[in-house]
Design an enzyme around this catalytic site. Structure first.
Site, short mmCIF file in Angstrom:
data_model
loop_
_atom_site.label_atom_id
_atom_site.label_comp_id
_atom_site.label_asym_id
_atom_site.label_seq_id
_atom_site.Cartn_x
_atom_site.Cartn_y
_atom_site.Cartn_z
N LYS A 122 22.12 -5.43 -10.80
CA LYS A 122 21.38 -6.54 -10.21
C LYS A 122 20.47 -7.24 -11.22
CE LYS A 122 19.24 -4.11 -7.05
NZ LYS A 122 19.79 -2.78 -7.31
N ASN A 145 13.16 -8.53 -6.83
CA ASN A 145 13.02 -7.19 -7.41
C ASN A 145 12.86 -7.23 -8.92
OD1 ASN A 145 12.90 -4.44 -6.56
ND2 ASN A 145 14.87 -4.07 -7.51
N HIS A 191 19.98 5.87 -2.79
CA HIS A 191 18.91 5.67 -1.82
C HIS A 191 19.25 6.24 -0.44
CE1 HIS A 191 17.11 3.21 -4.85
NE2 HIS A 191 18.02 2.27 -4.76
#
Length: 405
Positions: A122, A145, A191
């Site tokens: 990302k 982010n 996650h």
């Protein structure tokens, strides 16, 4: 900062006063909203001067009747923290700063938004798209982010492009972000402490597309077929995927391929992501501290033929299966951190292993062992929190140690 009349006169609770939380409070107050904020860190609360529109209280201990939203930090685990269930009893939505940005877009100068998500890649893809747009003289900024919180940034002029890196946590808190271009690079297990299972995690990523209007561009990761040799900062198969995605985004935005090519050649790369620190006596030292799971480490192992591999920390799984196809590139592994012994047991049947325990010892031993043509690679395949505050601190420590050699 980015403000909106849509917030004026409304009441919001803000939970978490780190960077995005502070920017959220400031933007809401500047918009004329009333804010009740909270952070368990007293110093974070004390940083604010007295303000008639700002007070402090834990949102799970107050009456939320009539609130427009509870704005939480992406770091708040909604599956464990009581705020989501508590806010629901009042019919109050739990949102994030990206949702506030989405609500503020109607008052911004005409613009486009690129949203980029995925388990790995990302940050590089976001920075690469941003770099290409800058090279093409398109007004642009990046956030989410990466970089500065989006609400804390100045609005772009007409024709600008906001490039947002979006974690699954941020998408979970967003409901109105209609991206002109949405990108899902990949989805691999990660996650899972925040989701019921892998399917729920993947569904969180897919919601980025569900929020789009008809006719908007939706880009999914695909196997790259291109020559990377002319792009120094984009080596390795994972960066090939990142480059393919960035090219697709910029073409969807109407950029000419010749401008894109110029930008790809000049892209400097990001810290801690296959970052070339220095070459010493014919040995290359590479900082890939951002690789916090085996999936993100595998491309780095694929990129170099003779590796002294430093890995370890807090493992996210009990295997290195994604790295296994590239074990033959590793001359010796140097394990560190809490789960170093577990990783050493996995690797010992495939390669020589040195249980170094700490980063400084691992680097010293790797540097002594390395020969011209070798690469000393920090690509931990683990989280950093056992020995460092975050992956940046781990990478910075590696850089400082290398520079002192």
């Amino acid at each position: 900062m980015i403000t909106s009349s849509a917030f004026r006169g409304n009441r919001y609770a803000v939970l978490g006063l780190a960077r995005s939380g502070r920017a959220t409070v400031d933007a809401l107050l500047a918009s004329g909203a009333e804010v009740i904020a909270w952070d368990g860190n007293e110093a974070a609360r004390d940083a604010y001067a007295p303000n008639a529109a700002l007070s402090f209280a834990d949102p799970v201990e107050i009456d939320l009747t009539g609130f427009a939203g509870v704005v939480v930090s992406p770091g708040v685990p909604l599956n464990r923290h009581p705020i989501a269930a508590y806010a629901a009893t009042f019919g109050v939505p739990v949102i994030g700063d990206i949702e506030l940005f989405a609500q503020a877009r109607a008052e911004l100068p005409p613009h486009k938004v690129v949203g980029i998500t995925g388990t790995n890649g990302k940050s590089t893809t976001t920075a690469l798209v941003h770099h290409i747009l800058q090279t093409a003289d398109v007004p642009t900024t990046m956030g989410g982010n990466i970089g500065l919180p989006i609400l804390g940034q100045e609005p772009l002029p007409s024709g600008g492009v906001y490039v947002l890196e979006l974690s699954s946590y941020q998408i979970d808190l967003t409901f109105m972000l209609d991206c002109d271009v949405a990108v899902l690079l990949n989805v691999t297990p990660d996650h899972l402490d925040r989701y019921d299972d892998f399917a729920a995690y993947a569904a969180s990523k897919e919601r980025l597309f569900a929020m789009q209007s008809a006719g908007m561009a939706a880009i999914r990761g695909q196997a790259p077929v291109l020559d990377q040799s002319r792009w120094p900062a984009l080596q390795g198969p994972h960066n090939a995927q990142n480059a393919v995605a960035a090219i697709a985004v910029c073409e969807a935005l109407g950029l000419d391929r010749s401008i894109i090519e110029v930008a790809l050649r000049s892209y400097p790369g990001l810290p801690h992501r296959m970052e070339r620190i220095r070459e010493r006596h014919g040995v290359l030292f590479v900082n890939d501290s951002k690789a916090t799971n085996a999936t993100s480490t595998a491309p780095a192992l694929a990129a170099y033929p003779r590796i002294l591999w430093i890995l370890g920390g807090q493992a996210k799984s009990d295997d290195l299966d994604d790295c296994a196809p590239y074990f033959h590139h590793v001359k010796t592994a140097f394990t560190i951190g809490r789960d170093g012994p577990m990783l050493a047991a996995i690797l010992r049947q495939h390669m020589p292993v040195d249980q170094s325990k700490t980063l400084d010892i691992a680097l010293r031993r790797a540097a002594m062992t390395a020969r011209p043509g070798d690469t000393v690679l920090l690509s931990p395949a683990c989280a950093s929190f056992d020995q460092f505050t975050d992956f940046e601190a781990r990478g910075d420590a590696f850089r400082a140690l290398v520079e002192r050699l």
